[in-house]
Structure formats: C-alpha cells, structure tokens
Design a protein around this motif. Sequence first.
Motif, PDB file in Angstrom:
ATOM      1  N   ASN A 246      30.147  50.700  46.976  1.00  0.00           N
ATOM      2  CA  ASN A 246      30.991  49.597  46.498  1.00  0.00           C
ATOM      3  C   ASN A 246      31.042  49.484  44.976  1.00  0.00           C
ATOM      4  OD1 ASN A 246      31.966  47.908  48.926  1.00  0.00           O
ATOM      5  ND2 ASN A 246      29.823  48.269  49.402  1.00  0.00           N
ATOM      6  N   SER A 247      30.207  50.252  44.277  1.00  0.00           N
ATOM      7  CA  SER A 247      30.171  50.063  42.820  1.00  0.00           C
ATOM      8  C   SER A 247      31.176  50.966  42.108  1.00  0.00           C
ATOM      9  CB  SER A 247      28.760  50.307  42.276  1.00  0.00           C
ATOM     10  OG  SER A 247      28.318  51.600  42.566  1.00  0.00           O
ATOM     11  N   PHE A 248      31.555  50.536  40.936  1.00  0.00           N
ATOM     12  CA  PHE A 248      32.426  51.308  40.056  1.00  0.00           C
ATOM     13  C   PHE A 248      31.571  51.963  38.982  1.00  0.00           C
ATOM     14  CE2 PHE A 248      35.199  48.068  41.722  1.00  0.00           C
ATOM     15  CZ  PHE A 248      36.443  48.648  41.800  1.00  0.00           C
ATOM     16  N   GLY A 249      32.095  53.032  38.419  1.00  0.00           N
ATOM     17  CA  GLY A 249      31.442  53.589  37.245  1.00  0.00           C
ATOM     18  C   GLY A 249      31.874  52.800  36.021  1.00  0.00           C
ATOM     19  N   THR A 250      31.036  52.787  35.017  1.00  0.00           N
ATOM     20  CA  THR A 250      31.427  52.170  33.756  1.00  0.00           C
ATOM     21  C   THR A 250      31.604  53.282  32.729  1.00  0.00           C
ATOM     22  OG1 THR A 250      29.106  51.769  33.250  1.00  0.00           O
ATOM     23  CG2 THR A 250      30.334  49.956  34.193  1.00  0.00           C
ATOM     24  N   TYR A 251      32.584  53.070  31.863  1.00  0.00           N
ATOM     25  CA  TYR A 251      32.957  54.112  30.902  1.00  0.00           C
ATOM     26  C   TYR A 251      33.064  53.536  29.501  1.00  0.00           C
ATOM     27  CZ  TYR A 251      33.688  56.877  34.936  1.00  0.00           C
ATOM     28  OH  TYR A 251      33.446  57.547  36.088  1.00  0.00           O
ATOM     29  N   PRO A 252      32.762  54.339  28.518  1.00  0.00           N
ATOM     30  CA  PRO A 252      32.949  53.856  27.153  1.00  0.00           C
ATOM     31  C   PRO A 252      34.434  53.627  26.915  1.00  0.00           C
ATOM     32  CG  PRO A 252      32.007  56.069  27.166  1.00  0.00           C
ATOM     33  CD  PRO A 252      32.374  55.743  28.562  1.00  0.00           C
ATOM     34  N   ASP A 253      34.717  52.604  26.202  1.00  0.00           N
ATOM     35  CA  ASP A 253      36.114  52.334  25.911  1.00  0.00           C
ATOM     36  C   ASP A 253      36.215  51.799  24.497  1.00  0.00           C
ATOM     37  OD1 ASP A 253      38.803  51.976  26.164  1.00  0.00           O
ATOM     38  OD2 ASP A 253      38.599  49.975  27.000  1.00  0.00           O
ATOM     39  N   ARG A 254      37.080  52.381  23.742  1.00  0.00           N
ATOM     40  CA  ARG A 254      37.264  51.913  22.378  1.00  0.00           C
ATOM     41  C   ARG A 254      38.584  51.169  22.287  1.00  0.00           C
ATOM     42  NH1 ARG A 254      35.231  56.722  22.884  1.00  0.00           N
ATOM     43  NH2 ARG A 254      37.292  57.534  23.229  1.00  0.00           N
ATOM     44  N   GLY A 255      38.503  49.890  22.422  1.00  0.00           N
ATOM     45  CA  GLY A 255      39.735  49.146  22.200  1.00  0.00           C
ATOM     46  C   GLY A 255      39.999  48.074  23.218  1.00  0.00           C
ATOM     47  N   ALA A 256      39.558  48.276  24.462  1.00  0.00           N
ATOM     48  CA  ALA A 256      39.875  47.282  25.486  1.00  0.00           C
ATOM     49  C   ALA A 256      39.234  45.942  25.174  1.00  0.00           C
ATOM     50  CB  ALA A 256      39.402  47.766  26.844  1.00  0.00           C
TER      51      ALA A 256
END
Length: 514
Positions: free
Chosen positions: A222-232
């Motif tokens: 049920n979990s999502f991966g987390t990703y680096p994001d520059r800007g959100a």
Amino acid sequence: MQDLAALFDKSAAVLQHSLVGGRYLVAKHHLEAGDVVLQCPVLLTAQLPSWRKRICYACHRMCQARLALRCKGCEQVWFCSPACQDSTTPGSDPSHVGPEGAHKLNGLSDTQVPHQLLCPVLARFGSAKCGADMLCVLGMVLQLLGLQQLAGQAPSETQQRASAAVGAFEVLQDHAAELGKRERLEWLSALTFLRQALVKACWPEIPSLDELLPLVGRIISNSFGTYPDRGAQDSTEDDLLTQAADKADNVYQPLVSALSLPNAAAQMSPQHSLHGPGGSQLLPQFPSAEPSCSSISPACQPGMQQRQPPRALLPHACRANIAEETRSDLPAESSCQDMLSGSLQQRASQRARKPSTGLQHPDVAGPKGAQTQSIDVKAKCAPTTDPADGMDDGKQQGSGGLLVSESPVLDADNFPRHPRSETSVGRVLFLQASFFNHSCHPNCYVHRNPTGATIIAMQPIAVGQELTISYIDEQLPQAARMLALQRDFFFRCNCSRCSFGLREGSSRRKAKRG
Ligand SMILES: C[S@@+](CC[C@H](N)C(=O)[O-])C[C@H]1O[C@@H](n2cnc3c(N)ncnc32)[C@H](O)[C@@H]1O
C-alpha cells in the motif's frame, strides 16, 4: 465499513464495496478536471538509511547540506533545526517548526509518535543486517507499533486518533501470504531483528512474527515511494491546475490515441474547466517555504530550489528499476502469462538489483553508494552502510525540494516519460489513498507533499463513477505493467485498458502470423 466510510466524509469520494471487486471509491458528485477529490495525511513514512542525513526527521525537508543535528540517543535520525528536534518531544509547541504542518510526522498531529518512544529501538537499527528498503519498512512497522502503544493509553484525543489510525491500517489489504518463499524468509529474518531490538529496548509488548508479518504485507503493498523533487515545494493552486491539465493532455491523450480507443479520446480530452464549479475553491493551499526553516537551513531557502517540470508517479525504487528493465528488455506485446510466471520467481532477485543510475544520493559516489541499496538476503550479512559518511558536502547535487512528486516529466518532444532514473529516498503510506483501485487508464492522480497527498481528478468524472489512480508507470507496455503490478502489488490488473490491451495484443499477434 461504517468507520471506514467516515474516512471519506470530507472528500468528494464515497467508499463502496462489491463482493467481486472488494472496496473501491466512487465520485460523490460530479467532478471536473483539476478538482480535488480528497486530501490524505501521511500515516507512516520512513527514509532509506542513506538519505536520513539529508532529510529532516521532523519536517521531512530534503536539504542540500548534510544535516548537523542528530539525535544523540539513537544516532539514526537527523533534524534541520533545533525547533524540528524539539518538535519530536511530547508537549513541545510545534507551531514554529518547518513548513506549516510539516511537523505532523504521521499526519495526525496529536498522534505523532514521540521520538522518545521509538528512540531506544531505533538505536539498534545501526547494527541491522538487512537491506536499505527493508530497514525503511521496519521503520514504518516500528512507527505503527508506536501508534498501537499510543492507542492503548488512557482515553484522550491522542488515544482516539491513534486507535482510529491503527484500526484503519488493520483493514488495509495484506498480501503477506502471497510473498514468495525467499521473500518471506527475508522478511522473517528482518522482523526477528526488529523483535530483538524491541526486547533490548524493553518495549512493553513484543509482537510475534505472525503478528508482524501482516504489517509488512500491508505496508509493502500500500505504500508509495518517495522521490527527490526540486520545485514541487512551492506548488501553488495554478501549478496543480496546470499539472492536472498536463497530465490529462500530455500523458493520456497520446496513450488513448495510440490505442485508438473508440470515444476514449473525447473522454480523455477534458475541457479544462479547472476554475469551474468545485474546482479552484477546493484546491488546497500547499505549504510554501517557511521562514523559520529557511532561516536556519540554507537548503530550505526558496532561492535554492530550482523549478523543474513535474514528474510522474512511481511507487518506489525497485518499481522504477523494473520499469526501466522491462522497457528495454521486453517486447511490447509479450505474452503476459510468460511474463508473470517468470516474474513471480524473479521478484526477489529483481528487487535485489541495485537502482539504476541517474539521480543519486548526493553523498553517493560510485560503488560505495550502491552497497546500501541491495536487499539481497545474502548481502544482508553486511551492515547497512551510510554513504553520507565522510563525503564532501560541496559536491552534492542540489535538491531542496520535497520528498515526493507525482506528475509527468516531458521529453524534448513533449511526450511524457517516466522518471525512471530517479532513485527512491524512502516510502510513505497514505491511509485514504490505499482505498483507490488501480487503473492503467486512471481518472485521478496523486499529488504528494511532505505532509500528505492530494488526489486530483484529471478529467470530468460523473457522480457514482469509480475513481482510480495508477500505481505504476502506466506508459509501460502492457506486459511490463502486469509484471510490475503482480510483482509489487500482488494482483492481476482487470482494468478496462488491460482487458482491451489483451484483445489488441492477441489480434496483433494473429495479424502478424496471418
Ligand atoms: C491499495 S488496494 C485498493 C483497495 C482495495 N480494493 C481494497 O479493498 O482494499 C490494492 C488492491 O486492490 C485490488 N485492485 C486494485 N486495483 C485493481 C485492478 N485494476 N485490478 C484488480 N485488482 C485491483 C488488488 O487486490 C490490490 O491488491
């Protein structure tokens, strides 16, 4: 079902149940593209060990510089500011911490598990002999055990919220029984380590392996991966509207055209009445860069964040890897049966592969970084190393954004591609989002930020119509999609696109043979 239905009270979704399809969500009222369906807080989240020195444990900010403040007790969690550090102790005033609301580690401000409770157990995690992703999941299991402890306390609002969270978590689908033999052994080994850590930390109740394994089964499916994001991080209402429009136009329109679905193109071409009734009014105000945090950590300063095109959904790192492998390895119209029978056997070894190149941990330099990503059971003999140790902060890649992102990336030719070069930095579980079924032709997408997720309609949706999201990169060929869903989510997709694709695949093969 009564209590679960209440989870969606303040949303545009209604939980339904069918004997054949299980639980699913439908639109409570007509939705336009860009309308917010629901917002869900983070229930559980954990970072991969190699990212902990970059991501504040309290506010979840990703920082460019290695974080200087570390919990002296467990030496496993880092903070971007004294305020964030203080926020993890009971009775502290969280109002001045990080971005607005970001101190709500579990999205349930009153049920944030005090770090003191988890600290003695986390202190043992440094000697864990399991891989990075497993350690991440163990961290989430520990948080859940912490919530269970809170739920058992004397009646209070905290206790009620914790009980509700634990109760809802327990009804999530648990696919532990479908783990392959090898994977099951790996998890049992990791959970044995967790039990030992709990014993050493004098945890009040030590759950058995049989009690712990279903927790893992729920978290991993049920979990999502987390990703680096520059800007959100600076997402505004307009950004969200644009993303919804981009997603609908740039992602799905080409897919629909490619498939030549009758009438589907028209359906998938929303009028983008994004500011129409129920649209902008419902959109959330996302937290922007917070002065208290940015004043302390240079990495949190708005100027450090470069705006990037939005990116697409990916559940977690190993899913990204599979996506990349299958894209190149598999013919688009491979037999799904062949793929799946092979995939089940290969699931463990696929997961054991190190992530693809691309965006790496800013501290990682070549092979040393790769060590932490292996989850091979044999590789577990080596303690998890932290590539952040001894690295030169001056060589880090910039990354001042959020942990999670979920919108498409556009290639030069403006055709969407998947951020498969991205490496996951952890996992996150959203309770309400776990009740959305998957479709390879979804009508909603998930916009995530450190404090939670927002499900947004991508097209007009009629009242009573099922609401779906995509768990995977839906631009993959059908065989690869099926493989990923079977391998990582333990089900065979019965969405309309897959049903259509199967027929299309067989007729194309027939045409080729003929
Ligand atoms: C995150 S849960 C979604 C909610 C789920 N229906 C429930 O009752 O809890 C994912 C599970 O739902 C089912 N599911 C979701 N999307 C599906 C699809 N497209 N085809 C078949 N089963 C699906 C599978 O059993 C999967 O393991």
